[in-house]
Design a protein around this motif. Sequence first.
Motif, mmCIF file in Angstrom:
data_model
loop_
_atom_site.group_PDB
_atom_site.id
_atom_site.type_symbol
_atom_site.label_atom_id
_atom_site.label_comp_id
_atom_site.label_asym_id
_atom_site.label_seq_id
_atom_site.Cartn_x
_atom_site.Cartn_y
_atom_site.Cartn_z
ATOM 1 N N MET A 1 0.834 -1.170 0.000
ATOM 2 C CA MET A 1 0.000 0.000 0.000
ATOM 3 C C MET A 1 0.885 1.241 0.000
ATOM 4 S SD MET A 1 -3.295 -0.602 2.248
ATOM 5 C CE MET A 1 -4.427 -1.859 1.769
ATOM 6 N N THR A 2 0.377 2.270 -0.618
ATOM 7 C CA THR A 2 1.085 3.530 -0.723
ATOM 8 C C THR A 2 0.455 4.549 0.211
ATOM 9 O OG1 THR A 2 1.562 3.072 -3.038
ATOM 10 C CG2 THR A 2 1.739 5.351 -2.327
ATOM 11 N N THR A 3 1.265 5.267 0.964
ATOM 12 C CA THR A 3 0.753 6.327 1.823
ATOM 13 C C THR A 3 0.538 7.573 0.980
ATOM 14 O OG1 THR A 3 1.913 5.449 3.741
ATOM 15 C CG2 THR A 3 1.223 7.745 3.856
ATOM 16 N N ILE A 4 -0.728 8.035 0.930
ATOM 17 C CA ILE A 4 -1.036 9.246 0.165
ATOM 18 C C ILE A 4 -1.472 10.397 1.076
ATOM 19 C CG2 ILE A 4 -1.617 7.988 -1.940
ATOM 20 C CD1 ILE A 4 -4.609 8.548 -1.261
ATOM 21 N N GLY A 5 -1.532 10.152 2.386
ATOM 22 C CA GLY A 5 -1.925 11.215 3.302
ATOM 23 C C GLY A 5 -1.444 10.951 4.703
ATOM 24 N N VAL A 6 -1.259 12.037 5.454
ATOM 25 C CA VAL A 6 -0.856 11.959 6.847
ATOM 26 C C VAL A 6 -1.802 12.858 7.637
ATOM 27 C CG1 VAL A 6 1.007 12.383 8.491
ATOM 28 C CG2 VAL A 6 1.545 11.551 6.204
ATOM 29 N N PHE A 7 -2.345 12.320 8.744
ATOM 30 C CA PHE A 7 -3.351 13.027 9.527
ATOM 31 C C PHE A 7 -3.056 12.914 11.012
ATOM 32 C CE2 PHE A 7 -5.322 12.217 5.519
ATOM 33 C CZ PHE A 7 -6.173 13.297 5.318
ATOM 34 N N LEU A 22 0.539 12.206 -7.262
ATOM 35 C CA LEU A 22 1.089 12.901 -8.424
ATOM 36 C C LEU A 22 0.131 13.962 -8.951
ATOM 37 C CD1 LEU A 22 2.751 9.961 -10.370
ATOM 38 C CD2 LEU A 22 3.885 11.782 -9.090
ATOM 39 N N ALA A 23 -1.174 13.716 -8.807
ATOM 40 C CA ALA A 23 -2.178 14.642 -9.339
ATOM 41 C C ALA A 23 -2.797 15.550 -8.276
ATOM 42 C CB ALA A 23 -3.283 13.860 -10.045
ATOM 43 N N LEU A 24 -2.683 15.206 -7.002
ATOM 44 C CA LEU A 24 -3.299 15.972 -5.917
ATOM 45 C C LEU A 24 -2.257 16.505 -4.961
ATOM 46 C CD1 LEU A 24 -6.229 13.697 -4.701
ATOM 47 C CD2 LEU A 24 -6.443 15.837 -5.941
ATOM 48 N N SER A 25 -2.480 17.718 -4.482
ATOM 49 C CA SER A 25 -1.672 18.269 -3.404
ATOM 50 C C SER A 25 -2.597 19.113 -2.539
ATOM 51 C CB SER A 25 -0.516 19.112 -3.952
ATOM 52 O OG SER A 25 0.269 19.588 -2.876
ATOM 53 N N LEU A 26 -3.244 18.446 -1.592
ATOM 54 C CA LEU A 26 -4.208 19.104 -0.713
ATOM 55 C C LEU A 26 -3.577 19.247 0.666
ATOM 56 C CD1 LEU A 26 -7.338 17.015 -1.751
ATOM 57 C CD2 LEU A 26 -6.652 19.275 -2.597
ATOM 58 N N TYR A 47 -13.389 16.939 3.811
ATOM 59 C CA TYR A 47 -13.418 18.276 3.224
ATOM 60 C C TYR A 47 -12.008 18.731 2.868
ATOM 61 C CZ TYR A 47 -18.117 18.537 5.158
ATOM 62 O OH TYR A 47 -19.429 18.284 5.460
ATOM 63 N N ALA A 48 -11.902 19.386 1.715
ATOM 64 C CA ALA A 48 -10.691 20.099 1.314
ATOM 65 C C ALA A 48 -11.107 21.566 1.295
ATOM 66 C CB ALA A 48 -10.207 19.648 -0.048
#
Length: 102
Positions: A1-7, A22-26, A47-48
């Motif tokens: 699995m790839t980590t795409i977010g940290v919370f 690669l396509a998102l930077s929120l 929510y973003a």
Amino acid sequence: MTTIGVFQKTPDGSFHGAIRTLALSLKAVDIRPIEASGEHGPSHRVYAGSAELGATWPLTRADKPDGLSVRLDDPSFAAPINALLVETPDGHELWWSRRSKT
């Protein structure tokens, strides 16, 4: 699995963090608890900024970490993103993996 977010989890049960692919930077993503809308309804909304980006559902699986099943969608996406928010030693991570075509 790839980590795409940290919370990080907040005292009110929300999660605050960022999502990066690669396509998102929120940089300011909030996952906020909501009142249950039924047995199969979501537990949180994503929510973003002020835009709603998705929802989560509790997920419990044998031999794997408990977490939140996350579904993100936006008109700019080719398809919805399904991910898993799990607790880690440093907070919470949003994990993504491509489903195999079998």
